[in-house]
Each structure stands twice: as structure tokens, then as C-alpha cells.
Scaffold this motif. Structure first.
Motif, PDB file in Angstrom:
ATOM      1  N   LEU A  23       8.284   3.278 -12.729  1.00 52.85           N
ATOM      2  CA  LEU A  23       7.690   3.764 -11.487  1.00 52.85           C
ATOM      3  C   LEU A  23       6.215   3.397 -11.403  1.00 52.85           C
ATOM      4  O   LEU A  23       5.720   3.027 -10.330  1.00 52.85           O
ATOM      5  N   VAL A 174       0.401  11.943  -5.588  1.00 50.72           N
ATOM      6  CA  VAL A 174       1.760  11.726  -5.084  1.00 50.72           C
ATOM      7  C   VAL A 174       1.720  10.793  -3.874  1.00 50.72           C
ATOM      8  O   VAL A 174       2.520   9.860  -3.761  1.00 50.72           O
ATOM      9  N   MET A 177       1.223   7.187  -4.916  1.00 49.35           N
ATOM     10  CA  MET A 177       2.443   6.557  -5.404  1.00 49.35           C
ATOM     11  C   MET A 177       3.378   6.199  -4.249  1.00 49.35           C
ATOM     12  O   MET A 177       3.991   5.118  -4.230  1.00 49.35           O
ATOM     13  N   ILE A 178       3.510   7.081  -3.288  1.00 47.55           N
ATOM     14  CA  ILE A 178       4.393   6.815  -2.155  1.00 47.55           C
ATOM     15  C   ILE A 178       3.854   5.660  -1.315  1.00 47.55           C
ATOM     16  O   ILE A 178       4.617   4.860  -0.780  1.00 47.55           O
ATOM     17  N   SER A 181       4.114   2.361  -4.085  1.00 47.85           N
ATOM     18  CA  SER A 181       5.385   2.045  -4.734  1.00 47.85           C
ATOM     19  C   SER A 181       6.529   2.105  -3.716  1.00 47.85           C
ATOM     20  O   SER A 181       6.862   3.190  -3.234  1.00 47.85           O
ATOM     21  N   CYS A 184       9.232   4.568  -4.781  1.00 41.70           N
ATOM     22  CA  CYS A 184       8.803   5.960  -4.623  1.00 41.70           C
ATOM     23  C   CYS A 184       8.779   6.356  -3.147  1.00 41.70           C
ATOM     24  O   CYS A 184       9.124   7.488  -2.797  1.00 41.70           O
ATOM     25  N   ARG A 185       8.378   5.416  -2.301  1.00 38.41           N
ATOM     26  CA  ARG A 185       8.373   5.718  -0.871  1.00 38.41           C
ATOM     27  C   ARG A 185       9.796   5.918  -0.363  1.00 38.41           C
ATOM     28  O   ARG A 185      10.061   6.822   0.436  1.00 38.41           O
ATOM     29  N   GLY A 188      10.837   9.305  -1.684  1.00 43.04           N
ATOM     30  CA  GLY A 188      10.074  10.383  -1.059  1.00 43.04           C
ATOM     31  C   GLY A 188      10.438  10.610   0.388  1.00 43.04           C
ATOM     32  O   GLY A 188      10.649  11.752   0.821  1.00 43.04           O
TER      33      GLY A 188
END
Length: 313
Positions: A23, A174, A177-178, A181, A184-185, A188
């Protein structure tokens, strides 16, 4: 049995570390596109497009007038910035919402002490947007957090976003990262669509009313004038606008800008393909200039606007 337990713990630790490492790499080049392809997350690689506006707002560039608003405003006015060196056109789109417009203008005013005017051009439906699950998190909430302007919102607004998206998803790490990445998006936003909750406004202009008034006061404190105009509206929406005008009259901003709904300029539906932006021949520069004159011909925006190169013959 104890030996098996410790093996399971070690295996879990290894897998957790491995997943965490993947990640972490997924948010950085050159691994980002590779991991996005493997995890079928390439559709989540695009940038929001909001951050450059805030970066420009913080840059001292000698301009004294801010033009901001939705994507219709951007379509009409962004290409004219080169002819108007005193104007900074930072229009984004409807998804940034009125709190975002307030934060953007706040950054501009802080870094441009000589500002004389702020022109805010927003379609009435843009002013009714709430913290939804389609665009509200990705383009509004994430932008507020990424630009470190989230704390400057009213407590009730921050509470509304926490109720809609959860405090975890408003944490800066957070959000980073969203944003960076794709996997991650994907995870999320999928979780958000399943577990998020749209914020229900008490009236259509609840959120916008608060931040138009706040922006008006902020402009006054900085010696600038705030001008609020509607973007041109397709005839398709005329009846809806008539109904919405009654709600607008109940707002505080109607006392500041009583003619906002009355001065809406309507255009034929044939001029647009999406009932918002101009298309075809009406998206040409000459046609847009004519539209600007018809929509804002009696306003300070038009009075100081150059629509052609001053040096051209």
C-alpha cells in the motif's frame, strides 16, 4: 499448541507488513501505475484538479481581483485571464462547494493584500450542493484537508462532514493515501459509498448561505468588494429556478445580494449538450464573449473585462 499460536502470529505479522508495504508503494512512482494495473485500480489515478487553484491563490502574482466559481465560470472566463493581468481566474467546479470557494478566496485574500474585488460566479444549483457520496468527499472534503484549510471551516460544517464521511476519512494521512494511492482510493471510495451518509440540509441553501455571508464579511475586513452572480442557466431549469427563488428569499445572502436569482440570464437548451456548459459553435470565443456581455453587461465584472488582446489591431 503454543508453537502453532506463535506461527500464526508470525504469519499475520509478515502478511500485515507485506500488505502495508504494498500500500505504501502504491502511492509512489514508479510503483503506483504498476500496482494500479495489478489491482484493477487504474480508473482511480486521476487528480482532482482542485489543488493547483489553491497553490495559485497562495502565490503573490500582482493581481488585485479574484474571479472564482464553478466550471461554467471557468469555461467563460479562464481563457480571458491573459488579457486581464489584474485578474486571477481560479474557477474550479461545482463539486468544490461553497465552503471550498470561501477557503480558496481566504487564501487569495491573505496573499494579495491589495485585492479590490472578488467575483463569485455560481449556478444556483451549485449553491444547493451538500456533502454527498458522489463528489462531496473526493472533491470537497479531501481538498479542504489536503490544503490544510479544514480548520478554518465552522465547527458545524466540520461536524456535518464527520457525520457524512467519518472522522477517520478526514485524517490528513488517510486523505494523503487516498489521494496518491489508486488502490487505497478504490477501497476508500467503495467503503464510503456503502457506509457514508449524505448530509441532509435544513433548507436548500443552508451550507452556501453560511459561507457566502462569511466570504462577504471577510472581503469587507480586507477592503475588497464581493460580487455574486449566477452562471448562465439553460431554459430547461427555468421553472426549477422560479421555485428555488422562494427558498433563496429566506436566506441571509438574499439580503446581501437580492438580485442574484432575478438577474439570471437564460439561454436556449440547444446551446448545450449537458444543460450546463456551452457546446458547439456557442463554445467559441466570440460567442462566449457575446454571452458574457448579455449575462453581465451591466455589472462591474463586464465593465473592467477585456475580451480581446489589447495590443491586437
Amino acid at each position: 499448541m503454543l508453537k502453532m499460536f506463535w506461527k500464526c502470529c508470525l504469519f499475520s505479522l509478515i502478511m500485515t507488513t507485506l500488505c502495508g508495504g504494498i500500500l505504501a508503494l502504491s502511492a509512489r512512482d514508479p510503483f503506483r501505475p504498476i500496482i494500479a494495473a495489478v489491482t484493477d485500480s487504474r480508473d482511480f489515478m486521476e487528480e482532482s484538479g482542485m489543488l493547483p487553484g489553491f497553490e495559485r491563490a497562495r502565490r503573490q502574482d500582482g493581481t488585485t481581483q479574484l474571479v472564482t466559481g464553478d466550471s461554467i465560470c471557468r469555461q467563460m472566463l479562464a481563457p480571458l485571464e491573459k488579457y486581464n493581468p489584474e485578474k486571477s481566474v481560479l474557477a474550479t467546479n461545482a463539486a468544490l462547494m461553497m465552503p471550498g470557494q470561501y477557503l480558496l478566496a481566504r487564501e487569495y485574500l491573505q496573499n494579495h493584500p491589495g485585492t479590490t474585488d472578488v467575483f463569485l460566479i455560481m449556478h444556483p444549483l451549485t449553491l444547493t450542493r451538500t456533502f454527498d457520496l458522489e463528489w462531496g468527499y473526493r472533491y470537497a472534503a479531501m481538498t479542504y484537508v489536503e490544503t490544510d484549510t479544514f480548520p478554518y471551516l465552522e465547527e458545524r460544517t466540520r461536524k456535518a462532514m464527520k457525520g457524512a464521511y467519518g472522522a477517520f476519512f478526514l485524517n490528513r494521512n488517510v486523505v494523503w493515501m487516498i489521494e496518491n494511492s489508486p488502490v487505497c482510493r478504490k477501497i476508500g471510495l467503495s467503503y464510503m459509498n456503502t457506509h457514508g451518509k449524505v448530509y441532509e440540509q435544513s433548507h436548500p441553501f443552508e451550507i452556501a448561505d453560511l459561507y457566502v455571508e462569511k466570504l462577504y464579511q471577510l472581503c469587507r475586513e480586507n477592503g475588497a468588494s464581493l460580487h455574486l452572480y449566477s452562471s448562465p442557466v439553460a431554459e430547461y431549469y427555468r421553472e426549477e429556478m422560479a421555485a428555488l427563488a422562494g427558498d433563496y428569499e429566506q436566506t441571509a445572502m438574499s439580503g446581501l445580494f437580492p438580485d442574484y436569482m432575478k438577474d439570471i440570464w437564460y439561454y436556449p437548451d440547444e446551446w448545450t449538450e449537458d444543460l450546463s456548459h456551452f457546446s458547439g459553435e456557442h463554445a467559441g470565443r466570440e460567442q462566449l464573449n457575446e454571452i458574457l456581455e448579455q449575462a453581465y453587461g451591466q455589472t462591474p465584472l463586464w465593465e473592467g473585462l477585456r475580451v480581446t488582446d489589447p495590443g491586437a489591431r
